[in-house]
Design a protein around this motif. Structure first.
Motif, PDB file in Angstrom:
ATOM      1  N   THR A 195     -77.469 -70.068  40.791  1.00 43.20           N
ATOM      2  CA  THR A 195     -77.920 -69.939  39.448  1.00 43.20           C
ATOM      3  C   THR A 195     -79.287 -69.319  39.604  1.00 43.20           C
ATOM      4  O   THR A 195     -79.519 -68.859  38.385  1.00 43.20           O
ATOM      5  N   VAL A 196     -79.814 -69.195  40.577  1.00 37.62           N
ATOM      6  CA  VAL A 196     -81.380 -68.601  40.812  1.00 37.62           C
ATOM      7  C   VAL A 196     -81.273 -67.146  40.293  1.00 37.62           C
ATOM      8  O   VAL A 196     -82.069 -66.539  39.621  1.00 37.62           O
ATOM      9  N   PRO A 197     -80.342 -66.298  41.024  1.00 38.70           N
ATOM     10  CA  PRO A 197     -80.494 -64.793  40.658  1.00 38.70           C
ATOM     11  C   PRO A 197     -79.856 -64.631  39.437  1.00 38.70           C
ATOM     12  O   PRO A 197     -80.465 -63.695  38.934  1.00 38.70           O
ATOM     13  N   ILE A 198     -78.965 -65.573  38.967  1.00 37.82           N
ATOM     14  CA  ILE A 198     -78.477 -65.008  37.519  1.00 37.82           C
ATOM     15  C   ILE A 198     -79.653 -65.295  36.548  1.00 37.82           C
ATOM     16  O   ILE A 198     -79.580 -64.647  35.706  1.00 37.82           O
ATOM     17  N   ALA A 199     -80.391 -66.372  36.747  1.00 41.33           N
ATOM     18  CA  ALA A 199     -81.381 -66.390  35.714  1.00 41.33           C
ATOM     19  C   ALA A 199     -82.450 -65.430  35.817  1.00 41.33           C
ATOM     20  O   ALA A 199     -82.970 -65.195  34.995  1.00 41.33           O
ATOM     21  N   TRP A 200     -82.648 -64.883  37.113  1.00 41.15           N
ATOM     22  CA  TRP A 200     -83.462 -63.952  37.420  1.00 41.15           C
ATOM     23  C   TRP A 200     -83.043 -62.845  36.702  1.00 41.15           C
ATOM     24  O   TRP A 200     -84.026 -61.654  35.878  1.00 41.15           O
ATOM     25  N   TRP A 201     -82.047 -62.330  36.860  1.00 37.61           N
ATOM     26  CA  TRP A 201     -81.571 -61.182  36.242  1.00 37.61           C
ATOM     27  C   TRP A 201     -81.513 -61.307  34.687  1.00 37.61           C
ATOM     28  O   TRP A 201     -81.600 -60.160  34.192  1.00 37.61           O
ATOM     29  N   ALA A 202     -81.144 -62.537  34.205  1.00 33.80           N
ATOM     30  CA  ALA A 202     -81.305 -62.449  32.814  1.00 33.80           C
ATOM     31  C   ALA A 202     -82.829 -62.841  32.079  1.00 33.80           C
ATOM     32  O   ALA A 202     -82.933 -62.912  30.909  1.00 33.80           O
ATOM     33  N   GLY A 203     -83.939 -62.675  33.215  1.00 34.66           N
ATOM     34  CA  GLY A 203     -85.105 -62.765  32.682  1.00 34.66           C
ATOM     35  C   GLY A 203     -85.591 -64.375  32.263  1.00 34.66           C
ATOM     36  O   GLY A 203     -86.341 -64.387  31.480  1.00 34.66           O
ATOM     37  N   LEU A 204     -84.826 -65.349  32.806  1.00 39.02           N
ATOM     38  CA  LEU A 204     -85.045 -66.748  32.441  1.00 39.02           C
ATOM     39  C   LEU A 204     -85.438 -67.664  33.469  1.00 39.02           C
ATOM     40  O   LEU A 204     -85.673 -68.711  33.221  1.00 39.02           O
ATOM     41  N   LEU A 205     -85.673 -67.161  34.723  1.00 42.51           N
ATOM     42  CA  LEU A 205     -86.273 -67.948  35.859  1.00 42.51           C
ATOM     43  C   LEU A 205     -87.527 -68.512  35.715  1.00 42.51           C
ATOM     44  O   LEU A 205     -88.412 -67.686  35.147  1.00 42.51           O
ATOM     45  N   THR A 206     -87.536 -69.888  35.747  1.00 41.45           N
ATOM     46  CA  THR A 206     -89.065 -70.405  35.782  1.00 41.45           C
ATOM     47  C   THR A 206     -89.241 -71.367  36.888  1.00 41.45           C
ATOM     48  O   THR A 206     -88.116 -71.626  37.701  1.00 41.45           O
ATOM     49  N   LEU A 207     -90.362 -71.896  37.125  1.00 40.90           N
ATOM     50  CA  LEU A 207     -90.687 -72.782  38.285  1.00 40.90           C
ATOM     51  C   LEU A 207     -89.644 -74.160  37.952  1.00 40.90           C
ATOM     52  O   LEU A 207     -89.466 -74.490  39.052  1.00 40.90           O
ATOM     53  N   THR A 208     -89.728 -74.485  36.862  1.00 41.44           N
ATOM     54  CA  THR A 208     -89.053 -75.874  36.586  1.00 41.44           C
ATOM     55  C   THR A 208     -87.527 -75.554  37.119  1.00 41.44           C
ATOM     56  O   THR A 208     -87.016 -76.500  37.707  1.00 41.44           O
ATOM     57  N   GLN A 209     -86.774 -74.466  37.015  1.00 43.09           N
ATOM     58  CA  GLN A 209     -85.441 -74.159  37.329  1.00 43.09           C
ATOM     59  C   GLN A 209     -85.441 -74.143  39.073  1.00 43.09           C
ATOM     60  O   GLN A 209     -84.730 -74.923  39.565  1.00 43.09           O
ATOM     61  N   LEU A 210     -86.442 -73.667  39.868  1.00 44.75           N
ATOM     62  CA  LEU A 210     -86.676 -73.893  41.305  1.00 44.75           C
ATOM     63  C   LEU A 210     -86.972 -75.269  41.599  1.00 44.75           C
ATOM     64  O   LEU A 210     -86.235 -75.543  42.627  1.00 44.75           O
ATOM     65  N   LEU A 211     -87.410 -75.969  40.915  1.00 43.00           N
ATOM     66  CA  LEU A 211     -87.711 -77.551  41.182  1.00 43.00           C
ATOM     67  C   LEU A 211     -86.495 -78.279  41.090  1.00 43.00           C
ATOM     68  O   LEU A 211     -85.981 -79.121  42.093  1.00 43.00           O
ATOM     69  N   VAL A 212     -85.705 -77.943  39.982  1.00 43.78           N
ATOM     70  CA  VAL A 212     -84.336 -78.731  39.829  1.00 43.78           C
ATOM     71  C   VAL A 212     -83.260 -78.208  40.789  1.00 43.78           C
ATOM     72  O   VAL A 212     -82.709 -78.939  41.299  1.00 43.78           O
ATOM     73  N   VAL A 213     -83.305 -77.015  41.117  1.00 44.63           N
ATOM     74  CA  VAL A 213     -82.192 -76.303  42.190  1.00 44.63           C
ATOM     75  C   VAL A 213     -82.593 -76.960  43.582  1.00 44.63           C
ATOM     76  O   VAL A 213     -81.839 -77.619  44.160  1.00 44.63           O
ATOM     77  N   ALA A 214     -83.933 -77.018  43.838  1.00 44.75           N
ATOM     78  CA  ALA A 214     -84.365 -77.473  44.973  1.00 44.75           C
ATOM     79  C   ALA A 214     -84.083 -78.909  45.023  1.00 44.75           C
ATOM     80  O   ALA A 214     -83.703 -79.606  46.344  1.00 44.75           O
ATOM     81  N   LEU A 215     -84.232 -79.697  44.223  1.00 44.27           N
ATOM     82  CA  LEU A 215     -84.056 -81.211  44.242  1.00 44.27           C
ATOM     83  C   LEU A 215     -82.538 -81.551  44.325  1.00 44.27           C
ATOM     84  O   LEU A 215     -82.069 -82.076  45.316  1.00 44.27           O
ATOM     85  N   LEU A 216     -81.711 -80.829  43.767  1.00 48.33           N
ATOM     86  CA  LEU A 216     -80.285 -80.823  43.762  1.00 48.33           C
ATOM     87  C   LEU A 216     -79.689 -80.454  45.023  1.00 48.33           C
ATOM     88  O   LEU A 216     -78.656 -81.077  45.546  1.00 48.33           O
ATOM     89  N   VAL A 217     -80.267 -79.522  45.475  1.00 48.40           N
ATOM     90  CA  VAL A 217     -79.689 -78.709  46.754  1.00 48.40           C
ATOM     91  C   VAL A 217     -80.068 -79.953  47.932  1.00 48.40           C
ATOM     92  O   VAL A 217     -79.252 -80.163  49.001  1.00 48.40           O
ATOM     93  N   GLY A 218     -80.987 -80.576  47.774  1.00 50.31           N
ATOM     94  CA  GLY A 218     -81.678 -81.465  48.514  1.00 50.31           C
ATOM     95  C   GLY A 218     -80.658 -82.603  48.852  1.00 50.31           C
ATOM     96  O   GLY A 218     -80.384 -83.338  49.782  1.00 50.31           O
ATOM     97  N   VAL A 219     -80.143 -83.171  47.495  1.00 50.88           N
ATOM     98  CA  VAL A 219     -79.189 -84.113  47.444  1.00 50.88           C
ATOM     99  C   VAL A 219     -78.052 -83.954  48.142  1.00 50.88           C
ATOM    100  O   VAL A 219     -77.471 -84.517  49.004  1.00 50.88           O
ATOM    101  N   CYS A 220     -77.501 -82.754  47.921  1.00 51.03           N
ATOM    102  CA  CYS A 220     -76.185 -82.157  48.817  1.00 51.03           C
ATOM    103  C   CYS A 220     -76.663 -82.139  50.341  1.00 51.03           C
ATOM    104  O   CYS A 220     -75.761 -82.458  51.140  1.00 51.03           O
ATOM    105  N   THR A 221     -77.876 -81.862  50.711  1.00 48.86           N
ATOM    106  CA  THR A 221     -78.301 -81.671  51.943  1.00 48.86           C
ATOM    107  C   THR A 221     -78.097 -82.983  52.889  1.00 48.86           C
ATOM    108  O   THR A 221     -77.930 -83.346  53.578  1.00 48.86           O
TER     109      THR A 221
END
Length: 418
Positions: free
Chosen positions: A92-118
């Motif tokens: 979802t990160v490169p997709i949001a970047w390509w669309a010009g929508l990437l924010t630090l909030t998204q990085l925080l959410v992705v990092a948190l959920l990836v951490g749950v899976c880890t």
């Protein structure tokens, strides 16, 4: 090479391969997400502390119940599901970047959920290994898995830094996401039939969590190991929050240079993985847990002495020596934990330890961000590296110091009750 080596164990090779790809994806993603936050989104020290904390917050928030859930499930499907979820989240990160929508909030959410899976992946694979290879092969199995982790530590950040330099940090996240999907495909090929865990007639989440905690903290050696690792990770979390900032802003390194420094530092981890069994045989497993860290972890204090120019080598040298000591320590203590734990408690034991030792990291990361704002980046690194050095006192001042081999190194003892 002896035929009873795990080199000839087909299903272990598949687990090893899948875990290796997963480890590469982890180290690439950590590097590129932090570079993305620093170089593209202009993150401040406290925001970097939040991002680093988010990567490990799951261990603090749901670590204990995760162990109960792992003990209730078959481990192989859980490993595959965790890899698939991590892969899709990172995409979802490169997709949001390509669309010009990437924010630090998204990085925080992705990092948190990836951490749950880890969290679920790590607890599951450490609980799965004794079933897959038997307890007599745990040191060999853990040494091989740690070797892969160390190689990934060496090359993953370098690959991540190079990809970020060449294609942009957001595009580099794509490679990490695809790596997790490849890991899931490899784990799917494990053929051994895993039995369904026996279902208790009545399930009490709180009581099951308490049983795992009693096993860990009722044993004096497990308790000292857990507190040592937790203290080191607390200080290490503070250091991790400032590491990329220190390398880029204090030492003036470009993205590729950051990846190169982190890659070189992992050489110590590779050497540690290949010599961990030698240390256990030569000086004893108990001594390996306290003597090797005592000799190597103080080298972390070389890092804040580094400045631009040739003295960047001080930081590299310190990181190499410390990574060596950490891996030898990890192989010895993880193998011991797995060897003395009953099968039905493996998930809860691993989760109890990990919820404490990894749960300390997000708290430390937040502190690192505060220290960076208050004392400056270099001052924060001094505090963090001092804390990492002092962590060895837990095992140095424990019963381990009077032992050569831990109970259970050759014979498996009964759990200590409390």
């Amino acid at each position: 090479m002896a035929r009873d080596s795990l080199w000839f164990h087909r299903d272990f090779r598949r687990l090893w391969s899948g875990d290796t790809v997963s480890q590469f994806s982890t180290f690439v993603s950590i590097t590129v997400l932090q570079l993305l936050a620093v170089t593209v989104l202009g993150a401040a020290p406290f925001e970097m502390g939040l991002l680093t904390a988010a990567e490990h917050a799951a261990f603090l928030l749901i670590g204990l119940p995760a162990g109960v859930w792992v003990d209730r499930m078959r481990r192989k499907p859980l490993l595959i599901s965790a890899d698939l979820a991590r892969g899709l989240l990172l995409l979802t990160v490169p997709i949001a970047w390509w669309a010009g929508l990437l924010t630090l909030t998204q990085l925080l959410v992705v990092a948190l959920l990836v951490g749950v899976c880890t969290l679920f992946f790590d607890v599951a694979y450490q609980s799965y290994l004794p079933f897959l290879v038997g307890r007599g092969k745990l040191v060999e199995g853990n040494a091989k898995l740690q070797a892969s982790q160390s190689v990934a530590h060496v090359t993953g950040p370098g690959i991540g830094g190079a990809l970020a330099q060449l294609a942009g940090a957001a595009n580099a996240v794509l490679a990490a996401g695809l790596g997790y999907l490849a890991s899931a495909a490899l784990l799917l090929r494990i053929s051994v039939a895993e039995p369904v865990p026996r279902r208790a007639e009545t399930r009490n989440l709180r009581a099951e969590i308490a049983e795992g905690l009693r096993f860990v903290f009722g044993n004096s050696t497990l308790r000292s190991i857990t507190l040592c690792t937790a203290t080191g990770n607390f200080a290490g979390g503070a250091f991790a929050a400032l590491q990329v900032l220190f390398l880029t802003r204090e030492l003036g390194l470009p993205a590729a240079g950051v990846g190169l420094v982190l890659a070189i530092s992992g050489v110590g981890g590779i050497l540690g993985a290949f010599t961990a069994s030698w240390w256990s045989r030569r000086i004893g497993q108990a001594r390996a847990v306290w003597l090797v860290p005592l000799l190597t972890w103080p080298a972390q204090l070389l890092v804040p002495l580094a400045v631009p120019g040739w003295r960047v080598g001080l930081a590299v040298s310190g990181l190499v020596i410390v990574s060596y000591g950490i891996i030898v320590y990890n192989v010895a203590q993880v193998s011991y934990r797995q060897a003395i734990c009953p099968d039905r408690l493996l998930g809860r034991m691993n989760a109890s330890v990990r919820s404490v030792v990894w749960g300390a990291m997000p708290v430390g990361s937040l502190l690192g961000g505060v220290l960076g704002e208050w004392l400056g980046i270099r001052g924060g690194v001094w505090v963090a590296t001092t804390g990492m050095t002092l962590a060895v006192l837990w095992v140095l001042c424990s019963p381990l110091r009077t032992m050569r081999d831990m109970p259970g190194s050759e014979a498996r003892p009964q759990p200590v009750s409390s």
